[in-house]
Design a protein around this motif. Structure first.
Motif, PDB file in Angstrom:
ATOM      1  N   ARG A  79     -48.509  53.242  44.278  1.00  0.00           N
ATOM      2  CA  ARG A  79     -48.053  51.921  43.916  1.00  0.00           C
ATOM      3  C   ARG A  79     -47.915  51.796  42.421  1.00  0.00           C
ATOM      4  NH1 ARG A  79     -51.763  47.240  44.325  1.00  0.00           N
ATOM      5  NH2 ARG A  79     -50.308  45.770  43.479  1.00  0.00           N
ATOM      6  N   ALA A  80     -46.804  51.230  41.933  1.00  0.00           N
ATOM      7  CA  ALA A  80     -46.612  50.988  40.507  1.00  0.00           C
ATOM      8  C   ALA A  80     -46.884  49.517  40.210  1.00  0.00           C
ATOM      9  CB  ALA A  80     -45.197  51.353  40.089  1.00  0.00           C
ATOM     10  N   LEU A  81     -47.515  49.268  39.077  1.00  0.00           N
ATOM     11  CA  LEU A  81     -47.753  47.894  38.653  1.00  0.00           C
ATOM     12  C   LEU A  81     -47.846  47.844  37.135  1.00  0.00           C
ATOM     13  CD1 LEU A  81     -51.473  46.919  39.045  1.00  0.00           C
ATOM     14  CD2 LEU A  81     -50.670  49.166  39.759  1.00  0.00           C
ATOM     15  N   LEU A  82     -47.765  46.649  36.596  1.00  0.00           N
ATOM     16  CA  LEU A  82     -47.932  46.451  35.166  1.00  0.00           C
ATOM     17  C   LEU A  82     -49.356  45.993  34.889  1.00  0.00           C
ATOM     18  CD1 LEU A  82     -44.621  44.636  34.130  1.00  0.00           C
ATOM     19  CD2 LEU A  82     -45.261  47.018  33.691  1.00  0.00           C
ATOM     20  N   ALA A  83     -49.937  46.518  33.823  1.00  0.00           N
ATOM     21  CA  ALA A  83     -51.287  46.133  33.429  1.00  0.00           C
ATOM     22  C   ALA A  83     -51.354  46.078  31.910  1.00  0.00           C
ATOM     23  CB  ALA A  83     -52.315  47.126  33.973  1.00  0.00           C
ATOM     24  N   ARG A  84     -52.315  45.347  31.407  1.00  0.00           N
ATOM     25  CA  ARG A  84     -52.495  45.225  29.960  1.00  0.00           C
ATOM     26  C   ARG A  84     -53.240  46.446  29.441  1.00  0.00           C
ATOM     27  NH1 ARG A  84     -56.946  43.379  26.949  1.00  0.00           N
ATOM     28  NH2 ARG A  84     -56.457  42.403  24.937  1.00  0.00           N
ATOM     29  N   TRP A  85     -52.702  47.061  28.383  1.00  0.00           N
ATOM     30  CA  TRP A  85     -53.388  48.191  27.768  1.00  0.00           C
ATOM     31  C   TRP A  85     -54.489  47.657  26.860  1.00  0.00           C
ATOM     32  CZ3 TRP A  85     -51.004  52.234  23.902  1.00  0.00           C
ATOM     33  CH2 TRP A  85     -51.938  53.274  23.721  1.00  0.00           C
ATOM     34  N   GLY A  86     -55.697  47.770  27.339  1.00  0.00           N
ATOM     35  CA  GLY A  86     -56.880  47.231  26.670  1.00  0.00           C
ATOM     36  C   GLY A  86     -57.836  46.776  27.752  1.00  0.00           C
ATOM     37  N   PHE A  87     -58.828  47.605  28.031  1.00  0.00           N
ATOM     38  CA  PHE A  87     -59.712  47.460  29.191  1.00  0.00           C
ATOM     39  C   PHE A  87     -60.749  46.365  28.971  1.00  0.00           C
ATOM     40  CE2 PHE A  87     -63.284  48.659  31.870  1.00  0.00           C
ATOM     41  CZ  PHE A  87     -62.704  49.152  33.024  1.00  0.00           C
ATOM     42  N   THR A  88     -60.912  45.507  29.986  1.00  0.00           N
ATOM     43  CA  THR A  88     -61.953  44.474  29.958  1.00  0.00           C
ATOM     44  C   THR A  88     -62.795  44.595  31.217  1.00  0.00           C
ATOM     45  OG1 THR A  88     -60.497  42.952  28.756  1.00  0.00           O
ATOM     46  CG2 THR A  88     -62.460  42.016  29.772  1.00  0.00           C
ATOM     47  N   PRO A  89     -64.063  44.974  31.115  1.00  0.00           N
ATOM     48  CA  PRO A  89     -64.925  45.063  32.305  1.00  0.00           C
ATOM     49  C   PRO A  89     -65.030  43.711  33.011  1.00  0.00           C
ATOM     50  CG  PRO A  89     -65.950  46.133  30.418  1.00  0.00           C
ATOM     51  CD  PRO A  89     -64.760  45.399  29.887  1.00  0.00           C
ATOM     52  N   ALA A  90     -65.207  43.759  34.324  1.00  0.00           N
ATOM     53  CA  ALA A  90     -65.249  42.531  35.118  1.00  0.00           C
ATOM     54  C   ALA A  90     -66.391  41.610  34.702  1.00  0.00           C
ATOM     55  CB  ALA A  90     -65.359  42.880  36.601  1.00  0.00           C
ATOM     56  N   TRP A  91     -67.481  42.170  34.159  1.00  0.00           N
ATOM     57  CA  TRP A  91     -68.640  41.352  33.841  1.00  0.00           C
ATOM     58  C   TRP A  91     -68.548  40.643  32.484  1.00  0.00           C
ATOM     59  CZ3 TRP A  91     -70.217  43.724  29.455  1.00  0.00           C
ATOM     60  CH2 TRP A  91     -70.055  45.118  29.356  1.00  0.00           C
ATOM     61  N   VAL A  92     -67.480  40.895  31.734  1.00  0.00           N
ATOM     62  CA  VAL A  92     -67.320  40.231  30.433  1.00  0.00           C
ATOM     63  C   VAL A  92     -66.963  38.761  30.649  1.00  0.00           C
ATOM     64  CG1 VAL A  92     -65.877  40.119  28.358  1.00  0.00           C
ATOM     65  CG2 VAL A  92     -66.660  42.328  29.234  1.00  0.00           C
ATOM     66  N   LYS A  93     -67.673  37.859  29.973  1.00  0.00           N
ATOM     67  CA  LYS A  93     -67.417  36.434  30.138  1.00  0.00           C
ATOM     68  C   LYS A  93     -66.273  35.959  29.245  1.00  0.00           C
ATOM     69  CE  LYS A  93     -72.107  35.231  31.624  1.00  0.00           C
ATOM     70  NZ  LYS A  93     -73.314  34.388  31.349  1.00  0.00           N
ATOM     71  N   ASP A  94     -66.233  36.446  28.020  1.00  0.00           N
ATOM     72  CA  ASP A  94     -65.201  36.015  27.081  1.00  0.00           C
ATOM     73  C   ASP A  94     -64.587  37.238  26.411  1.00  0.00           C
ATOM     74  OD1 ASP A  94     -63.561  34.854  25.234  1.00  0.00           O
ATOM     75  OD2 ASP A  94     -65.155  33.873  24.088  1.00  0.00           O
ATOM     76  N   PRO A  95     -63.364  37.636  26.788  1.00  0.00           N
ATOM     77  CA  PRO A  95     -62.736  38.826  26.195  1.00  0.00           C
ATOM     78  C   PRO A  95     -62.571  38.729  24.684  1.00  0.00           C
ATOM     79  CG  PRO A  95     -61.566  38.159  28.171  1.00  0.00           C
ATOM     80  CD  PRO A  95     -62.540  37.064  27.856  1.00  0.00           C
ATOM     81  N   ALA A  96     -62.516  37.517  24.149  1.00  0.00           N
ATOM     82  CA  ALA A  96     -62.344  37.341  22.706  1.00  0.00           C
ATOM     83  C   ALA A  96     -63.544  37.867  21.929  1.00  0.00           C
ATOM     84  CB  ALA A  96     -62.105  35.874  22.380  1.00  0.00           C
ATOM     85  N   THR A  97     -64.695  37.947  22.594  1.00  0.00           N
ATOM     86  CA  THR A  97     -65.905  38.427  21.931  1.00  0.00           C
ATOM     87  C   THR A  97     -66.212  39.885  22.260  1.00  0.00           C
ATOM     88  OG1 THR A  97     -67.357  37.727  23.743  1.00  0.00           O
ATOM     89  CG2 THR A  97     -66.862  36.102  22.027  1.00  0.00           C
ATOM     90  N   PHE A  98     -65.322  40.531  23.026  1.00  0.00           N
ATOM     91  CA  PHE A  98     -65.552  41.909  23.471  1.00  0.00           C
ATOM     92  C   PHE A  98     -64.552  42.827  22.780  1.00  0.00           C
ATOM     93  CE2 PHE A  98     -65.556  45.436  26.543  1.00  0.00           C
ATOM     94  CZ  PHE A  98     -66.918  45.584  26.754  1.00  0.00           C
ATOM     95  N   PRO A  99     -64.980  44.015  22.336  1.00  0.00           N
ATOM     96  CA  PRO A  99     -64.051  44.919  21.636  1.00  0.00           C
ATOM     97  C   PRO A  99     -62.924  45.395  22.545  1.00  0.00           C
ATOM     98  CG  PRO A  99     -66.121  46.036  22.129  1.00  0.00           C
ATOM     99  CD  PRO A  99     -66.333  44.583  22.423  1.00  0.00           C
TER     100      PRO A  99
END
Length: 255
Positions: A57-77
């Motif tokens: 299956r092909a799909l589009l995704a954002r290049w820049g991994f965010t773990p599911a447990w992160v509450k605020d991506p703005a505060t995560f590297p």
């Protein structure tokens, strides 16, 4: 490391190389950067009739991994890469390595040789592409991050491995490349645990790639013109000074 790459093949060529059906049209992309949407391939839930392998299956995704447990991506590297040697053990990537391995279709990638501070030498960008042409599949992992309001975004990191040969003089890391004949095993997260596919996360064969010096125009994300891959006279590499540099062609073997 892998911080920029390109996908310039036609949708038909990508579909054929990766066994995809119904791939939508997309333009060539010469300078793909982190945080942008990228094309990834993962295993579907079931395979074609008569096959015990899941469809791709092909799909589009954002290049820049965010773990599911992160509450605020703005505060995560921003995690654009993951070290293949330790990804299965790291809290950020452990679940994705077990359940959501993917491949990233690419025509090649860019890397920079950055001389030591005080050397007086400028950085040199390189376009790294398969010696025999065609496409490569970078190994990666994917995670779907969900916000408090229920919105979701698929996020990706590209796995890296140790660089060998002349590439090691440019950078110590390079993307993991999954061979065509091993792609089903890599994508099969139902039957293949991380330890079962650890052998696939190795440096590619030494004759697999060419390294071409290109201008620093690739540094500018907005410059997506094809001629950013045009060869230039290379800057001195590690251990050389401008006065010591020997003449060389515009192409240099990566390994």
């Amino acid at each position: 490391m892998c911080g920029r790459y390109a996908l310039t093949a036609t949708p038909g060529d990508v579909a054929e190389a990766f066994g995809l059906a119904g791939l939508e049209a997309f333009p060539p992309r010469y300078n793909i950067a982190p945080t942008q949407p990228i094309l990834v391939v993962r295993a579907g839930e079931k395979g074609p009739p008569g096959s015990n392998l899941p469809e791709r299956r092909a799909l589009l995704a954002r290049w820049g991994f965010t773990p599911a447990w992160v509450k605020d991506p703005a505060t995560f590297p921003l995690l654009i890469n993951a070290r293949s040697e330790t990804a299965a053990e790291k809290a950020s990537f452990r679940a994705a390595m077990r359940h959501r391995r993917i491949v990233v279709p690419a025509s090649g990638f860019y890397e920079w040789h950055r001389p030591a501070k005080g050397s007086g030498l400028p950085s040199q960008a390189y376009w790294v592409h398969p010696r025999r042409g065609g496409l490569v599949a970078f190994g990666g992992v994917m995670e779907t991050w969900a916000s408090a309001d229920g919105s979701e975004v698929d996020t990706v990191a590209i796995l890296t491995t140790r660089a060998t040969g002349p590439m090691a003089a440019v950078h110590e890391r390079m993307p993991v490349v999954i061979a065509q004949e091993e792609m089903n095993r890599w994508l099969d997260c139902l039957r293949q645990e991380p330890r079962d596919v650890a052998d696939l996360m190795r440096p590619p064969p030494e004759d697999a790639f060419e390294l071409i010096p290109v201008s620093d125009r690739v540094n500018k994300v907005s410059d997506t013109h094809p001629d950013i891959q045009a060869p230039v006279v290379p800057q001195p590499v590690k251990g050389e000074t401008p006065g010591m540099q020997k003449p060389r062609s515009s192409q240099l073997s990566l390994f």
